[in-house]
Design an enzyme around this catalytic site. Sequence first.
Site, short mmCIF file in Angstrom:
data_model
loop_
_atom_site.label_atom_id
_atom_site.label_comp_id
_atom_site.label_asym_id
_atom_site.label_seq_id
_atom_site.Cartn_x
_atom_site.Cartn_y
_atom_site.Cartn_z
N GLY A 48 -18.89 -34.34 -18.12
CA GLY A 48 -18.42 -35.71 -18.06
C GLY A 48 -19.39 -36.75 -18.56
N GLU B 22 -16.23 -33.90 -10.73
CA GLU B 22 -14.95 -34.52 -11.08
C GLU B 22 -14.57 -34.28 -12.53
OE1 GLU B 22 -17.78 -36.92 -12.94
OE2 GLU B 22 -17.79 -36.27 -10.85
N ASP B 23 -15.57 -34.11 -13.41
CA ASP B 23 -15.28 -33.92 -14.82
C ASP B 23 -14.49 -32.62 -15.07
OD1 ASP B 23 -17.45 -32.40 -14.03
OD2 ASP B 23 -18.77 -33.05 -15.66
N TYR B 24 -14.88 -31.56 -14.36
CA TYR B 24 -14.18 -30.28 -14.51
C TYR B 24 -12.72 -30.40 -14.08
CZ TYR B 24 -12.60 -25.56 -13.39
OH TYR B 24 -11.87 -24.40 -13.30
#
Length: 394
Positions: free
Chosen positions: A211, A236-238
């Site tokens: 991210g 959170e990016d995944y």
Amino acid sequence: MALLDLAMQGLSVFGFILFFVLWLMHFMSIIYVRLRLHKKRSEVKQPFGQLAGVSLLKPLKGVDPNLISNLETFFTLDYPKYEILLCVQDQDDPAVDVCKKLLGKYPNVDARLFIGGKKVGINPKINNLMPGYEGAKYGLVWICDSGIRVKPDTLTDMTNQMTEKVGLVHGLPYVADRQGFAGTLEQVYFGTSHPRSYISANVTGIKCVTGMSCLMRKDVLDQAGGLVAFAQYIAEDYFMAKAIADRGWKFSMATQVALQNSGSYSIGQFQSRMIRWTKLRVNMLPGTVLEPVSECFLASLIIGWAAHYMFRWDMMVFFMCHCLAWFISDYIQLTGVQGGPLCFSKLDFAVAWFIRESMAVQIFLSALWDPTISWRTGRYRLRCGGTAEEILDV
């Protein structure tokens, strides 16, 4: 004895499969870097004036010597329609003064400062970004970390990758030229081991995204519940990438790297960061427990033993030759990711490469030892599946 022989044969077969897979990853990443990275396209996918509007979300916390110069590169982007949404959690954060200075210096740039955040979960980055996300006025959102610096045409490059069926465009993480051995160590890692896994995963259709710099369709994120839906995760990016992929959208990688240029770095910080990332991967993807066998020294031992068992080759000679071939291919890849001359010597590379490879197994074991992570100002206990709970001091 029969069972032992069967186990030995199985291990030798595993060694040869490992050899094939790892060198396929080497070749895929080197070829991709040489053919795709840092290449300006001869054709322009969209007329410059018709490029889609972009809302840039910048999460900020604290300052380092490079913060103002990194942020300023976003105020000087050569792009027809974008806004900068600067998000700072605390009123007393020194980053507020940096933001105000840039807002005053570039009054003609569409930029706003959001202070205070909004508590929606345990992820401090999401909490910080919430006001900016809710105030975003364009259909594309670009979430980009504070330590990233860009070129004037970086956003144009990313939006040109956002074709009809693409829902997310991301940049390959790399590191800017910086002084000192710690800077060299980070540059070697992000130019060798990391892109080998990152690129080969994306080339083979595995969704691998960090991210640091991600351009996404806001309506697709809203369909998944908006940023709030990802506030329960530390990585959170995944989960944002997974939500976009689950809705049938493709990913594309920018031709420019996501250039990290933090002014605060050390070997200890690098090691802590790698341990934290490994902890997150292990909790999200249990298959990560096999990760150590993809590192040079352990892989060379396993493959060397397989060659000795099957062909009676000298194991240590094979080990040394395999490590040398790995070392050379890593240098070739690093020069491709750099896209120009390196700022350190071949001797510096050799030392940093050896130390990084030697740290790999220790980093992995350290990650398994303790399931908690420290990130920003909080401590969190990770759960299987990627969720986490904040550890509050009593």
